[in-house]
Design a protein around this motif. Structure first.
Motif, PDB file in Angstrom:
ATOM      1  N   SER A   1     -14.905  -2.073   5.974  1.00  0.00           N
ATOM      2  CA  SER A   1     -14.099  -1.768   7.150  1.00  0.00           C
ATOM      3  C   SER A   1     -12.648  -2.192   6.960  1.00  0.00           C
ATOM      4  O   SER A   1     -11.770  -1.776   7.709  1.00  0.00           O
ATOM      5  CB  SER A   1     -14.680  -2.478   8.378  1.00  0.00           C
ATOM      6  OG  SER A   1     -14.767  -3.875   8.153  1.00  0.00           O
ATOM      7  N   SER A   2     -12.409  -3.037   5.952  1.00  0.00           N
ATOM      8  CA  SER A   2     -11.053  -3.505   5.689  1.00  0.00           C
ATOM      9  C   SER A   2     -10.444  -2.727   4.532  1.00  0.00           C
ATOM     10  O   SER A   2     -11.118  -1.958   3.854  1.00  0.00           O
ATOM     11  CB  SER A   2     -11.068  -5.003   5.363  1.00  0.00           C
ATOM     12  OG  SER A   2      -9.774  -5.475   5.153  1.00  0.00           O
ATOM     13  N   VAL A   3      -9.150  -2.925   4.333  1.00  0.00           N
ATOM     14  CA  VAL A   3      -8.427  -2.284   3.239  1.00  0.00           C
ATOM     15  C   VAL A   3      -8.308  -3.279   2.095  1.00  0.00           C
ATOM     16  O   VAL A   3      -8.068  -4.463   2.312  1.00  0.00           O
ATOM     17  CB  VAL A   3      -7.026  -1.828   3.707  1.00  0.00           C
ATOM     18  CG1 VAL A   3      -6.254  -1.214   2.555  1.00  0.00           C
ATOM     19  CG2 VAL A   3      -7.150  -0.841   4.851  1.00  0.00           C
ATOM     20  N   VAL A   4      -8.487  -2.786   0.848  1.00  0.00           N
ATOM     21  CA  VAL A   4      -8.361  -3.620  -0.331  1.00  0.00           C
ATOM     22  C   VAL A   4      -7.089  -3.215  -1.073  1.00  0.00           C
ATOM     23  O   VAL A   4      -6.966  -2.074  -1.509  1.00  0.00           O
ATOM     24  CB  VAL A   4      -9.585  -3.483  -1.259  1.00  0.00           C
ATOM     25  CG1 VAL A   4      -9.441  -4.409  -2.468  1.00  0.00           C
ATOM     26  CG2 VAL A   4     -10.874  -3.787  -0.504  1.00  0.00           C
ATOM     27  N   TYR A   5      -6.142  -4.132  -1.190  1.00  0.00           N
ATOM     28  CA  TYR A   5      -4.861  -3.834  -1.831  1.00  0.00           C
ATOM     29  C   TYR A   5      -4.842  -4.372  -3.255  1.00  0.00           C
ATOM     30  O   TYR A   5      -5.257  -5.505  -3.504  1.00  0.00           O
ATOM     31  CB  TYR A   5      -3.708  -4.480  -1.058  1.00  0.00           C
ATOM     32  CG  TYR A   5      -3.501  -3.920   0.327  1.00  0.00           C
ATOM     33  CD1 TYR A   5      -2.765  -2.762   0.521  1.00  0.00           C
ATOM     34  CD2 TYR A   5      -4.043  -4.571   1.441  1.00  0.00           C
ATOM     35  CE1 TYR A   5      -2.565  -2.251   1.792  1.00  0.00           C
ATOM     36  CE2 TYR A   5      -3.845  -4.065   2.721  1.00  0.00           C
ATOM     37  CZ  TYR A   5      -3.109  -2.905   2.885  1.00  0.00           C
ATOM     38  OH  TYR A   5      -2.920  -2.404   4.148  1.00  0.00           O
ATOM     39  N   ILE A   6      -4.343  -3.553  -4.182  1.00  0.00           N
ATOM     40  CA  ILE A   6      -4.058  -4.037  -5.539  1.00  0.00           C
ATOM     41  C   ILE A   6      -2.693  -4.720  -5.516  1.00  0.00           C
ATOM     42  O   ILE A   6      -1.716  -4.143  -5.050  1.00  0.00           O
ATOM     43  CB  ILE A   6      -4.054  -2.872  -6.547  1.00  0.00           C
ATOM     44  CG1 ILE A   6      -5.463  -2.290  -6.701  1.00  0.00           C
ATOM     45  CG2 ILE A   6      -3.518  -3.334  -7.895  1.00  0.00           C
ATOM     46  CD1 ILE A   6      -5.524  -1.124  -7.663  1.00  0.00           C
ATOM     47  N   VAL A   7      -2.631  -5.939  -6.024  1.00  0.00           N
ATOM     48  CA  VAL A   7      -1.377  -6.695  -5.986  1.00  0.00           C
ATOM     49  C   VAL A   7      -0.851  -7.023  -7.375  1.00  0.00           C
ATOM     50  O   VAL A   7       0.096  -7.801  -7.518  1.00  0.00           O
ATOM     51  CB  VAL A   7      -1.559  -7.995  -5.168  1.00  0.00           C
ATOM     52  CG1 VAL A   7      -1.845  -7.677  -3.716  1.00  0.00           C
ATOM     53  CG2 VAL A   7      -2.670  -8.870  -5.759  1.00  0.00           C
ATOM     54  N   GLY A   8      -1.432  -6.407  -8.398  1.00  0.00           N
ATOM     55  CA  GLY A   8      -0.937  -6.666  -9.748  1.00  0.00           C
ATOM     56  C   GLY A   8      -1.740  -5.913 -10.788  1.00  0.00           C
ATOM     57  O   GLY A   8      -2.746  -5.252 -10.473  1.00  0.00           O
ATOM     58  N   ALA A   9      -1.292  -5.980 -12.022  1.00  0.00           N
ATOM     59  CA  ALA A   9      -1.978  -5.354 -13.152  1.00  0.00           C
ATOM     60  C   ALA A   9      -1.753  -6.232 -14.375  1.00  0.00           C
ATOM     61  O   ALA A   9      -0.624  -6.365 -14.842  1.00  0.00           O
ATOM     62  CB  ALA A   9      -1.451  -3.942 -13.397  1.00  0.00           C
ATOM     63  N   VAL A  10      -2.821  -6.850 -14.878  1.00  0.00           N
ATOM     64  CA  VAL A  10      -2.715  -7.794 -15.984  1.00  0.00           C
ATOM     65  C   VAL A  10      -3.360  -7.185 -17.228  1.00  0.00           C
ATOM     66  O   VAL A  10      -4.485  -6.690 -17.179  1.00  0.00           O
ATOM     67  CB  VAL A  10      -3.391  -9.135 -15.636  1.00  0.00           C
ATOM     68  CG1 VAL A  10      -3.259 -10.118 -16.803  1.00  0.00           C
ATOM     69  CG2 VAL A  10      -2.785  -9.731 -14.368  1.00  0.00           C
ATOM     70  N   ASN A  11      -2.632  -7.230 -18.347  1.00  0.00           N
ATOM     71  CA  ASN A  11      -3.107  -6.744 -19.643  1.00  0.00           C
ATOM     72  C   ASN A  11      -3.263  -5.228 -19.670  1.00  0.00           C
ATOM     73  O   ASN A  11      -4.125  -4.694 -20.356  1.00  0.00           O
ATOM     74  CB  ASN A  11      -4.424  -7.416 -20.050  1.00  0.00           C
ATOM     75  CG  ASN A  11      -4.649  -7.375 -21.555  1.00  0.00           C
ATOM     76  OD1 ASN A  11      -3.705  -7.249 -22.327  1.00  0.00           O
ATOM     77  ND2 ASN A  11      -5.896  -7.482 -21.962  1.00  0.00           N
ATOM     78  N   TRP A  12      -2.407  -4.512 -18.932  1.00  0.00           N
ATOM     79  CA  TRP A  12      -2.403  -3.053 -18.950  1.00  0.00           C
ATOM     80  C   TRP A  12      -1.377  -2.518 -19.946  1.00  0.00           C
ATOM     81  O   TRP A  12      -1.380  -1.330 -20.257  1.00  0.00           O
ATOM     82  CB  TRP A  12      -2.068  -2.496 -17.566  1.00  0.00           C
ATOM     83  CG  TRP A  12      -3.117  -2.711 -16.538  1.00  0.00           C
ATOM     84  CD1 TRP A  12      -3.994  -3.743 -16.450  1.00  0.00           C
ATOM     85  CD2 TRP A  12      -3.391  -1.879 -15.409  1.00  0.00           C
ATOM     86  NE1 TRP A  12      -4.792  -3.623 -15.347  1.00  0.00           N
ATOM     87  CE2 TRP A  12      -4.436  -2.468 -14.674  1.00  0.00           C
ATOM     88  CE3 TRP A  12      -2.839  -0.684 -14.929  1.00  0.00           C
ATOM     89  CZ2 TRP A  12      -4.959  -1.915 -13.516  1.00  0.00           C
ATOM     90  CZ3 TRP A  12      -3.352  -0.128 -13.768  1.00  0.00           C
ATOM     91  CH2 TRP A  12      -4.405  -0.733 -13.073  1.00  0.00           C
ATOM     92  N   GLY A  13      -0.483  -3.353 -20.419  1.00  0.00           N
ATOM     93  CA  GLY A  13       0.608  -2.901 -21.282  1.00  0.00           C
ATOM     94  C   GLY A  13       0.184  -2.794 -22.729  1.00  0.00           C
ATOM     95  O   GLY A  13      -0.773  -2.100 -23.065  1.00  0.00           O
ATOM     96  N   MET A  14       0.905  -3.463 -23.604  1.00  0.00           N
ATOM     97  CA  MET A  14       0.621  -3.389 -25.035  1.00  0.00           C
ATOM     98  C   MET A  14      -0.778  -3.910 -25.334  1.00  0.00           C
ATOM     99  O   MET A  14      -1.173  -4.984 -24.869  1.00  0.00           O
ATOM    100  CB  MET A  14       1.646  -4.209 -25.812  1.00  0.00           C
ATOM    101  CG  MET A  14       1.534  -4.083 -27.322  1.00  0.00           C
ATOM    102  SD  MET A  14       2.086  -2.487 -27.930  1.00  0.00           S
ATOM    103  CE  MET A  14       3.858  -2.620 -27.649  1.00  0.00           C
TER     104      MET A  14
END
Length: 299
Positions: free
Chosen positions: A26-39
């Protein structure tokens, strides 16, 4: 930036502004970052001889990566907080199934990576406002991202010397058909792509050369109406005909299906790959088609 995850027939859509909606939450889940997506992580391969100071740097290899996705899910009370936690645990429970993480950046192509849930879903609940905070962890055995959609390139668009009947009461073909074509692929990816190549006969001495000069050469004739498929991705490097019979033995000993690929800049200048195809005893039915996904070292 939009983030989606597909696991089996279920799709979960995140939005950096509007959050993530899933049945039962019933709630919203927000993404607040992205770790180890780069190189992608990597390691150097070295060797060392007797009495050698230092070592000899030979090569490198990419390592698997674990992508972390920090999230925040606001909740109004303890019951809602528990419902969010329970739903997320069901979505990201560990398993042996492979699913996809997709990232879109405006007009840029959607990039995708195959992942498995490693069960590293840690969550904390704020005692004051019941907000759920945590980190989703997904493991990518192949750490390279790719375009979601396949690019198709016809490598035999030009035919030369196609037999034509001499104008007699009896039609007799004069001359042998041949293919001798060069195709340029402007590759925009940042990591090498190992394509799939389909070859439809008839074709004799079929030779396919990539932008670095790596060869694929057949000693055997590909008969008319037969299609042989060359698989170049790691773990599937072989040749199969239309009846699923292995034709690997038809390759010339000088063929290099390990290193044959489509290469980014600076491996080839500006990513301009020149692919050449040649063969004899061909007809207008002869066809060589290349299929590839652009691949990227990170996002």
């Amino acid at each position: 930036m939009d983030v989606q995850m597909e696991r089996g027939n279920k799709k979960y859509s995140f939005d950096m502004d509007n959050g993530f909606f899933e049945a039962g939450i019933s709630s919203v889940v927000y993404i607040v970052g992205a770790v180890n997506w780069g190189m992608a992580p990597s390691h150097r391969i070295t060797q060392r001889g007797p009495f050698q100071d230092g070592d000899t740097d030979v090569d490198f290899r990419l390592d698997p990566r674990v992508l972390s996705i920090p999230f925040v899910a606001p909740a109004n009370d303890a019951d809602e907080s528990f419902a969010v936690r329970n739903a997320l645990l069901q979505v990201f429970e560990p398993g042996n199934d492979t699913w996809q993480l997709l990232v879109s950046f405006g007009a840029e192509p959607t990039r995708v990576i195959d992942v498995k849930s490693v069960g590293g879903l840690t969550m904390d609940t704020d005692a004051k406002d019941f907000t759920v905070r945590g980190v989703i962890q997904l493991r990518a055995a192949d750490p390279v991202w790719s375009d979601r959609y396949v690019t198709t390139v016809n490598l035999t668009a030009s035919l030369f010397g196609t037999p034509t009947p001499y104008p007699k009461p009896y039609p007799v073909p004069y001359g042998a058909g041949s293919v001798n074509n060069i195709t340029t692929i402007n590759y925009l990816g940042s990591w090498v792509s190992y394509p799939t190549i389909q070859c439809t006969g008839p074709a004799t001495d079929l030779t396919i050369v990539d932008g670095l000069g790596n060869l694929i050469v057949f000693d055997s004739i590909i008969p008319a109406a037969q299609t042989w498929t060359i698989f170049l991705e790691y773990g599937t490097k072989t040749v199969i005909d239309q009846n699923n019979v292995n034709q690997f033995a038809a390759l010339n000993i000088n063929s290099d299906i390990v290193n044959w690929g489509i290469f980014p800049d600076p491996t080839v200048l500006d990513g301009v790959n020149t692919i050449s195809v040649s063969a004899t005893d061909t007809t207008t039915d002869t066809l060589v088609t290349l299929y590839y996904n652009s691949r990227y070292i990170g996002v």
